[in-house]
Design an enzyme around this catalytic site. Sequence first.
Site, PDB file in Angstrom:
ATOM      1  N   PRO A   1       0.828  -1.211   0.000  1.00 38.14           N
ATOM      2  CA  PRO A   1       0.000   0.000   0.000  1.00 38.14           C
ATOM      3  C   PRO A   1       0.862   1.261   0.000  1.00 38.14           C
ATOM      4  O   PRO A   1       1.930   1.298   0.608  1.00 38.14           O
ATOM      5  CB  PRO A   1      -0.824  -0.118   1.286  1.00 38.14           C
ATOM      6  CG  PRO A   1      -0.175  -1.174   2.103  1.00 38.14           C
ATOM      7  CD  PRO A   1       0.585  -2.055   1.175  1.00 38.14           C
TER       8      PRO A   1
ATOM      9  N   ALA B   1      10.011   3.463  -2.169  1.00 36.71           N
ATOM     10  CA  ALA B   1      11.390   2.980  -2.337  1.00 36.71           C
ATOM     11  C   ALA B   1      11.402   1.735  -3.208  1.00 36.71           C
ATOM     12  O   ALA B   1      12.239   1.596  -4.106  1.00 36.71           O
ATOM     13  CB  ALA B   1      12.010   2.671  -0.975  1.00 36.71           C
TER      14      ALA B   1
ATOM     15  N   ASP C   1      15.026   3.171   3.620  1.00 40.61           N
ATOM     16  CA  ASP C   1      14.063   2.454   2.767  1.00 40.61           C
ATOM     17  C   ASP C   1      14.714   1.918   1.491  1.00 40.61           C
ATOM     18  O   ASP C   1      14.512   0.770   1.112  1.00 40.61           O
ATOM     19  CB  ASP C   1      12.934   3.398   2.328  1.00 40.61           C
ATOM     20  CG  ASP C   1      11.912   3.606   3.420  1.00 40.61           C
ATOM     21  OD1 ASP C   1      12.288   3.522   4.603  1.00 40.61           O
ATOM     22  OD2 ASP C   1      10.746   3.869   3.086  1.00 40.61           O
TER      23      ASP C   1
HETATM   24  O1  PMV Z   1       6.743   5.888   5.807  1.00 42.76           O
HETATM   25  P1  PMV Z   1       7.959   5.590   5.029  1.00 42.76           P
HETATM   26  O2  PMV Z   1       8.066   4.168   4.566  1.00 42.76           O
HETATM   27  O3  PMV Z   1       8.170   6.583   3.909  1.00 42.76           O
HETATM   28  O4  PMV Z   1       9.212   5.774   6.019  1.00 42.76           O
HETATM   29  C1  PMV Z   1       9.621   7.046   6.476  1.00 42.76           C
HETATM   30  C2  PMV Z   1      10.742   6.894   7.455  1.00 42.76           C
HETATM   31  C3  PMV Z   1      11.277   8.189   8.043  1.00 42.76           C
HETATM   32  O5  PMV Z   1      12.322   7.834   8.956  1.00 42.76           O
HETATM   33  C4  PMV Z   1      10.209   8.945   8.807  1.00 42.76           C
HETATM   34  C5  PMV Z   1      11.865   9.104   6.972  1.00 42.76           C
HETATM   35  C6  PMV Z   1      13.106   8.539   6.316  1.00 42.76           C
HETATM   36  O6  PMV Z   1      13.340   8.849   5.137  1.00 42.76           O
HETATM   37  O7  PMV Z   1      13.866   7.802   6.957  1.00 42.76           O
END
Ligand code: PMV
Length: 342
Positions: free
Chosen positions: A112, A121, A164
């Site tokens: 999702p 990513a 990611d």
């Molecule tokens: O929600 P996601 O999968 O985009 O993860 C973001 C993770 C953060 O630490 C909040 C930002 C990052 O780029 O590390």
Amino acid sequence: MTTSSAPGKVYLFGEHAVVYGEPAVPCAIERRARVTVRERADDQLRVRANDLTLDGFTVTWGGEAADRPDVDVPTHLVEAAIGYVEGAIDQAMDAADVDEAGFDVVIESEIPLGAGLGSSAAVVVACIDAGTRELGVELPREEIADRAYRVEHAVQDGQASRADTYCSTMGGAVRVQGDDCRRLADVPNLPFVVGYDGGAGDTGQLVAGVRSLREEYDFAADTITSIGNIVRRGEEALRNDDLAEVGRLMDFNHGLLSALGVSGRSLDAMVWAAREADALGAKLTGAGGGGCVVALDRTEQTHTALQYTLGCEEAFRAELDDEGVRVEDDTEDLDGDMDDSA
Ligand code: PMV
């Protein structure tokens, strides 16, 4: 044409704090984004996405801002999705030393969008791999991870860590601290259960919120340092195969993320459902706001409890994915005709 796929991830520990140089431990999971790239005769870029949020969303554009599509999903998600694909294709062309080319890109994702499972990513990593292969170049994984990071960094206004993109490229459990990224060896079997509330968080906005809290309040800066300490304790617990301690530390990590204001009602409800079902631990994963929680439970209890939790739209078990990015196919024709796109 070439199809590559890359896995999504959950954060065992350390999201948000990783943006400020603390370590984080994301783990790749066996839910993938598949990206098919086929070179076109002209220099247009056409994208079709079929995933849980952008179902049936098709865009066609020639790279001009004025050509932004009119589709019925939140604008920031569409713009971000376009930015990710456009950025990935630019990286693929740069890596292959090609100045002008056009592509049909089809995205099929089991992850999702914007829900903390690293969908963007995975799409970027798979798209760079498929795009470069389509242009006759095979990149080493380190370079795919690095180029994917540059795309995320640009699309997220400089607020992305390498976590990611590195995790999705390499697979397995990884440790990321600033530019220092590595795979963790000998990680015990992690019985992940994921709960998804059907929603999404705006990563850029959530990261910006934590940043201003950290600038204004000492407690927020201390909280970020404390998350770093939890991550280091978590790594030790992983080395000792001590899953009970890993779970306890996940609970602490969730509490600290709540203190930073990035949890939400449905995420908290799912975390509490997991705890009451005797999960070893549970926390939100990713940027927060809405999206997913990850719990550790060897039994079926948490999975069952989440299925009956108000606010939980989907619950599933997730195996650690050891593989990372991989090429799926470089022969078959694209599924469907791109010419009748919006
Ligand atoms: O929600 P996601 O999968 O985009 O993860 C973001 C993770 C953060 O630490 C909040 C930002 C990052 O780029 O590390």
